[in-house]
Design a protein around this motif. Sequence first.
Motif, mmCIF file in Angstrom:
data_model
loop_
_atom_site.group_PDB
_atom_site.id
_atom_site.type_symbol
_atom_site.label_atom_id
_atom_site.label_comp_id
_atom_site.label_asym_id
_atom_site.label_seq_id
_atom_site.Cartn_x
_atom_site.Cartn_y
_atom_site.Cartn_z
ATOM 1 N N ASP A 1 -9.944 19.841 -4.027
ATOM 2 C CA ASP A 1 -8.554 19.230 -4.897
ATOM 3 C C ASP A 1 -7.588 20.591 -4.369
ATOM 4 N N PHE A 2 -6.364 19.877 -3.996
ATOM 5 C CA PHE A 2 -5.375 20.945 -3.583
ATOM 6 C C PHE A 2 -4.015 20.575 -4.180
ATOM 7 N N ALA A 3 -3.259 21.673 -4.810
ATOM 8 C CA ALA A 3 -2.098 21.393 -5.391
ATOM 9 C C ALA A 3 -0.905 21.011 -4.502
ATOM 10 N N GLU A 4 -1.002 21.494 -3.325
ATOM 11 C CA GLU A 4 -0.125 21.634 -2.320
ATOM 12 C C GLU A 4 -0.470 20.513 -1.252
ATOM 13 N N PRO A 5 0.422 19.752 -0.698
ATOM 14 C CA PRO A 5 0.198 18.805 0.596
ATOM 15 C C PRO A 5 -0.582 19.437 1.655
ATOM 16 N N ASN B 1 1.778 15.048 6.061
ATOM 17 C CA ASN B 1 1.127 15.401 5.049
ATOM 18 C C ASN B 1 0.681 14.353 4.038
ATOM 19 N N VAL B 2 0.043 13.180 4.796
ATOM 20 C CA VAL B 2 -0.197 12.150 3.875
ATOM 21 C C VAL B 2 -1.730 12.484 3.324
ATOM 22 N N ASP B 3 -2.037 11.832 2.155
ATOM 23 C CA ASP B 3 -3.052 12.276 1.197
ATOM 24 C C ASP B 3 -4.075 10.883 0.903
ATOM 25 N N PRO B 4 -4.698 10.251 1.768
ATOM 26 C CA PRO B 4 -5.668 9.207 1.403
ATOM 27 C C PRO B 4 -6.558 9.421 0.513
ATOM 28 N N CYS B 5 -6.910 10.704 0.395
ATOM 29 C CA CYS B 5 -8.003 11.182 -0.598
ATOM 30 C C CYS B 5 -7.528 10.933 -2.044
ATOM 31 N N GLU B 6 -6.378 10.955 -2.227
ATOM 32 C CA GLU B 6 -5.710 10.797 -3.811
ATOM 33 C C GLU B 6 -6.138 9.312 -4.428
ATOM 34 N N GLY B 7 -6.824 8.525 -3.628
ATOM 35 C CA GLY B 7 -7.445 7.396 -4.300
ATOM 36 C C GLY B 7 -8.520 6.937 -3.092
ATOM 37 N N ASP B 8 -8.724 5.312 -3.333
ATOM 38 C CA ASP B 8 -9.661 4.766 -2.346
ATOM 39 C C ASP B 8 -8.495 4.864 -1.075
ATOM 40 N N PHE B 9 -9.557 4.763 0.103
ATOM 41 C CA PHE B 9 -9.028 4.588 1.457
ATOM 42 C C PHE B 9 -9.868 4.127 2.366
ATOM 43 N N THR B 10 -9.478 3.550 3.617
ATOM 44 C CA THR B 10 -10.010 3.257 4.642
ATOM 45 C C THR B 10 -9.453 3.754 5.856
ATOM 46 N N LEU C 1 0.858 -1.157 -0.109
ATOM 47 C CA LEU C 1 0.184 -0.067 0.083
ATOM 48 C C LEU C 1 0.870 1.293 -0.003
ATOM 49 N N ALA C 2 0.348 2.054 -0.757
ATOM 50 C CA ALA C 2 1.259 3.495 -0.901
ATOM 51 C C ALA C 2 0.959 4.147 0.639
ATOM 52 N N ILE C 3 -0.015 4.095 1.225
ATOM 53 C CA ILE C 3 -0.023 4.576 2.580
ATOM 54 C C ILE C 3 -0.619 3.610 3.626
ATOM 55 N N SER C 4 -0.134 3.203 4.569
ATOM 56 C CA SER C 4 -0.197 2.262 5.486
ATOM 57 C C SER C 4 0.058 2.847 6.993
ATOM 58 N N SER D 1 -11.045 28.299 3.421
ATOM 59 C CA SER D 1 -11.263 26.977 2.604
ATOM 60 C C SER D 1 -10.265 26.165 2.382
ATOM 61 N N ALA D 2 -9.261 25.928 3.109
ATOM 62 C CA ALA D 2 -8.135 25.152 2.936
ATOM 63 C C ALA D 2 -8.250 23.729 3.386
ATOM 64 N N ALA D 3 -9.388 22.994 3.297
ATOM 65 C CA ALA D 3 -9.791 21.797 3.575
ATOM 66 C C ALA D 3 -10.115 20.754 2.620
ATOM 67 N N ARG D 4 -9.519 19.779 2.644
ATOM 68 C CA ARG D 4 -9.553 18.752 1.411
ATOM 69 C C ARG D 4 -10.600 17.579 1.890
#
Length: 491
Positions: free
Chosen positions: A442-446, A324-333, A271-274, A362-365
């Motif tokens: 969407d955010f360009a920065e972490p 600065n992890v980004d689980p929202c980049e794809g599927d997540f749990t 997994l990319a994030i674990s 409004s800097a919330a993902r």
Amino acid sequence: MDNLFKNASGVISLKNLLGFAAVSLFALVLSSCSKGDDMAGGVTDIGNSVAEGFVVTESNQPVARARVVAYYDDWGKTALEDSSVVVFADDNGMFSLKFDSTRSVVLYAEGGDGTMGLSRIQNKESAHVMVGYPRRLESSVADASSGYMRIVGRSETAPVNSDGSFAFSSMPVGEISLVYVADEQPMAHFDFMTAAVGDTLKIPSLEKRAENNGLLTISDYRYYSGVTFAGIMVDVPAGITVPEPVVVPDDSLETPPVETDSTEVDTTENLAISINLHMDGENDGTVVYNSDGTLADPDSVEYVDGISGKGISLKVGQYIGVGNVDPCEGDFTLSIWTVWKGFRVGSIYQLLFAQRIDWTQSAARFQLQYDFLTSSIVAVSDGITSTGYVSLSKGNTERGGVLPPNEWANIVLVYESGKLYLYVNGELANESATGDKFTPKDFAEPVPFCIGGSEVANDTWNGIIDELTIESTARSAKWVKAQYDAMKSGE
């Protein structure tokens, strides 16, 4: 329907929203909070009751020196009375006012920055009101071609056009009661609470039904689910005919996630994030921050008995940061165990997961929160659109929801193919069995990912948290149930 929403006016009672605990607290400290008891028109004492409360923003921050006006108004009138009671909140947003308890009272509050809000005094003690920037309101009245609409507690009116449409260019936030007036007679009203930030609120056509005894209704059952829908929350008092459910388009009836064995899901190593935090101390990577972004003093972090080993009892203004992890980049749990302690005085929102920098900018993902105003577990990104503000489930079991206070519970949020699935104690808890569509911002920065709080101190989760996992894969319902059973059996 939950007793929280049942009252004579058909809208939420702020006494119930903020609780008797809040009333008791304010009764102790507000004896001198108001700068005066000035009454409009020079009257100094027109009533026999004193209401005490506070003014807050939509982000739950106190509004210093807010102007508060108590109007005697209700839906059975065609215009706002001139007489009113005017006071000013103190530097902490607290105020006290006298009023005539034999009459219907509507509070109007405004901050110095153009924010405004409406509320109702539902009892003789509490008088809390929320303010925000006014927004445009657009709707229509079915089968109407003349007359006008008014908002209880405001003097502005909006003409009803020949096609039944009407619009208010500047509607306050809070508890709104729209009244349809025809031939100078109040015909019917529609009551709701605002629940989302945005420039324009559009409400479907309102219908006047003879059997509904003066209430306007919407022919879309989803507005009467007891939770927020399309930016508002509507209540139907007992005995009122609820519109028939609408036919949901086929494209929203998608197949829920396919249940598979955990061995069929990507292994943790791939997994990319674990992330797996046991909350047992610094050695497991748990880092606690203050709401201002500084590291919390280790001596201020309270470790208590957890579901396994130790857990952390968060103090107001603390949260756990995971970088600065980004689980929202794809599927997540996302999975966490918690002993939730319910409502905390001064806290309207409690965040469990938050991927954000500053909500006011409004800097919330993405964030998952318990919203006390609607008693719901809500996922938020933009806070405006139908997929950026999603009520997943009623929250508090004491109000007919799914989250039990003061006992260990497992909360799992699965994001798969653009839809969210909320599980509580191994069982799917969504109002919709097929999940809810959700779009992260969407955010360009972490953007930092926080657990149990954010940069707003009052938004801290009220409870103990333990055994956190963040994974960049969508776990199945079978997997969720299996991990819940395994942990419970090991208690």
